[in-house]
Design an enzyme around this catalytic site. Structure first.
Site, PDB file in Angstrom:
ATOM      1  N   GLU A 127       3.482  43.535   8.657  1.00  0.00           N
ATOM      2  CA  GLU A 127       3.206  44.213   7.394  1.00  0.00           C
ATOM      3  C   GLU A 127       4.513  44.307   6.617  1.00  0.00           C
ATOM      4  OE1 GLU A 127       0.419  47.936   6.389  1.00  0.00           O
ATOM      5  OE2 GLU A 127       2.177  48.482   7.584  1.00  0.00           O
ATOM      6  N   ALA A 130       7.521  42.686   8.520  1.00  0.00           N
ATOM      7  CA  ALA A 130       7.988  43.177   9.818  1.00  0.00           C
ATOM      8  C   ALA A 130       6.797  43.617  10.669  1.00  0.00           C
ATOM      9  CB  ALA A 130       8.952  44.350   9.628  1.00  0.00           C
ATOM     10  N   GLU A 170       3.560  42.661  18.207  1.00  0.00           N
ATOM     11  CA  GLU A 170       4.869  43.034  18.740  1.00  0.00           C
ATOM     12  C   GLU A 170       5.246  44.454  18.309  1.00  0.00           C
ATOM     13  OE1 GLU A 170       7.902  40.021  18.277  1.00  0.00           O
ATOM     14  OE2 GLU A 170       6.399  38.427  18.140  1.00  0.00           O
ATOM     15  N   TYR A 171       6.184  45.039  19.051  1.00  0.00           N
ATOM     16  CA  TYR A 171       6.688  46.395  18.795  1.00  0.00           C
ATOM     17  C   TYR A 171       5.548  47.420  18.807  1.00  0.00           C
ATOM     18  CZ  TYR A 171      11.015  44.015  17.841  1.00  0.00           C
ATOM     19  OH  TYR A 171      12.129  43.239  17.978  1.00  0.00           O
ATOM     20  N   MET A 231       7.921  34.778  25.311  1.00  0.00           N
ATOM     21  CA  MET A 231       8.946  34.429  24.314  1.00  0.00           C
ATOM     22  C   MET A 231      10.339  34.425  24.951  1.00  0.00           C
ATOM     23  SD  MET A 231       7.406  36.313  20.914  1.00  0.00           S
ATOM     24  CE  MET A 231       6.922  37.858  21.697  1.00  0.00           C
ATOM     25  N   TYR A 233      13.310  33.429  24.576  1.00  0.00           N
ATOM     26  CA  TYR A 233      14.413  33.047  23.688  1.00  0.00           C
ATOM     27  C   TYR A 233      14.871  34.286  22.932  1.00  0.00           C
ATOM     28  CZ  TYR A 233      10.067  32.295  21.018  1.00  0.00           C
ATOM     29  OH  TYR A 233       8.803  32.414  20.481  1.00  0.00           O
ATOM     30  N   GLU A 234      15.912  34.114  22.139  1.00  0.00           N
ATOM     31  CA  GLU A 234      16.516  35.188  21.340  1.00  0.00           C
ATOM     32  C   GLU A 234      17.399  36.129  22.146  1.00  0.00           C
ATOM     33  OE1 GLU A 234      16.054  35.942  17.447  1.00  0.00           O
ATOM     34  OE2 GLU A 234      16.348  33.866  18.105  1.00  0.00           O
ATOM     35  N   TRP A 356       8.891  27.364  19.230  1.00  0.00           N
ATOM     36  CA  TRP A 356       9.107  28.107  17.977  1.00  0.00           C
ATOM     37  C   TRP A 356      10.333  27.518  17.293  1.00  0.00           C
ATOM     38  CZ3 TRP A 356       6.502  31.446  15.078  1.00  0.00           C
ATOM     39  CH2 TRP A 356       7.204  32.058  14.027  1.00  0.00           C
TER      40      TRP A 356
END
Length: 378
Positions: A127, A130, A170-171, A231, A233-234, A356
């Site tokens: 939204e 984010a 997420e989050y 995920m 990565y990062e 990704w």
């Protein structure tokens, strides 16, 4: 097989040594200039795929920032579609009322059909750019909103000729952890003939602290979903200090934990197709590192006359260079780093690999993917 460029090498001399041509090496490695190589650069040598190589599934998230995918986006996807099981245009953001933001896929569906690639409806709790925990809570707890999400998602899937729904929530607040699982159970009951998959944060324990991790229950989600994308990565990210984006040790730790909670044949390894260029000295958030593709990284090393080094512990290439009086540090992916991930994927007997995202060129990956695995088609 890979070869690492040494001082005095040319593409012609490497080709002669290994019984191939400079044109073949340039094509496999996506080299625009056969006359310029970088010391430390990994060159993929041609090979015949093993007919007994294992079969896996592969996925590519496709992201674009215009109303319709540009010709560049379309061409990038077309070039790699033969190596894909799934294509996930990113993404339908769910609104507060349960409706979905519109998406124009351009000719992506046609490319998928031509290459026997399954398209997927991706749903997010994004939204205003984010991930929103309050939006996720509304989706999970408001019965009217939830029902509209179900109806709108299936409507979009039918419109685009797919029966595969993928959530990237997420989050999520820790208090909504079980609500997410229940939401997916109800979604499956609403659309029993559909495949359901989801993206999960890279955890190493069930109760790992942190906003990214706490809302994802690996075991419960693994039971309700057909497969998950972890995920992985990062670790190196745009707002953090310079380091490999997906160092092999942490990637292994996450995946080894994941398969204690979820069957390995339900687990996809997430893989970045990008690296980062940091300005030194590192200061949190100032400035953010710039995302670059492996091809851009190699070109940058050429332009700045920088030798590429390889971190054996992280299994990742890097180099430093100077511009406008400031030192930079670049970490990216190459043939060696991606082969290390492929080896881990085989060792752990995972379902496959998910990339990704489509905006970054990495020709070596796709050549080695085909040489190492057979890609399942639906």
């Amino acid at each position: 097989m890979n070869y690492v460029v040494k001082t005095g090498d040319s593409l012609y001399s490497i080709a002669k040594r290994f019984g191939t041509s400079a044109a073949t090496l340039a094509s496999i490695n996506g080299l625009p200039d056969q006359d310029v190589l970088v010391v430390g650069q990994a060159i993929v040598l041609p090979s015949t795929p093993d007919p007994n190589r294992p079969s896996i599934e592969s996925n590519l998230y496709v992201e674009w920032y215009t109303d319709v995918p540009s010709e560049t986006v379309i061409e990038k996807v077309r070039n790699v579609a033969a190596e894909l099981t799934y294509m996930m245009p990113f993404a339908f953001d769910i609104k507060r009322d349960g409706s979905l933001t519109p998406m124009n896929w351009g000719s992506l569906s046609e490319i998928a059909e031509e290459n026997n690639v399954e398209t997927v409806i991706v749903l997010t709790n994004i939204e205003e750019g984010a991930f929103s925990d309050t939006l996720a809570n509304t989706i999970f707890t408001n019965e009217e909103v939830k029902q509209k999400v179900f109806e709108e998602s299936v409507k979009e899937a039918n419109k685009r000729g797919t029966k595969h729904l993928h959530t990237d929530f997420e989050y999520i607040n820790p208090d909504d952890r079980e609500k997410y699982v229940q939401f997916l159970k109800e979604f499956r009951e609403f659309a029993p003939s559909f495949i359901f998959s989801a993206s999960l944060a890279p955890k190493t324990s069930a109760n790992q602290p942190g906003k990214w991790y706490e809302g994802h229950d690996y075991k419960a989600l693994g039971e309700v979903l057909d497969f998950v994308v972890i995920m992985t990565y990062e670790w190196g990210y745009s707002g953090g200090p310079p380091m490999a984006v997906s160092p092999i040790g942490p990637v292994r730790d996450v995946l080894e934990y994941a398969i204690t909670e979820i069957p390995s044949q339900k687990v996809m390894m997430g893989q970045n197709l990008y690296g980062y260029d940091w300005t030194l000295p590192y200061k949190p958030g100032n400035p953010f590192a710039r995302a670059i593709s492996p091809q851009q990284a190699i070109q940058l090393a050429r332009d700045r006359n920088a030798a590429i080094e390889y971190d054996e512990e992280a299994q990742a290439p890097f180099f430093n260079y100077w511009r406008d009086g400031k030192e930079h540090e670049v970490w990216f992916e190459d043939a060696r780093s991606i082969q290390a991930k492929f080896n881990l994927l085989k060792e752990l007997n995972l379902l496959g690999i998910s990339y990704w995202h489509s905006g970054f060129d990495f020709p070596q990956n796709w050549y080695l993917l085909n040489a190492t695995f057979r890609i399942k088609k639906k």
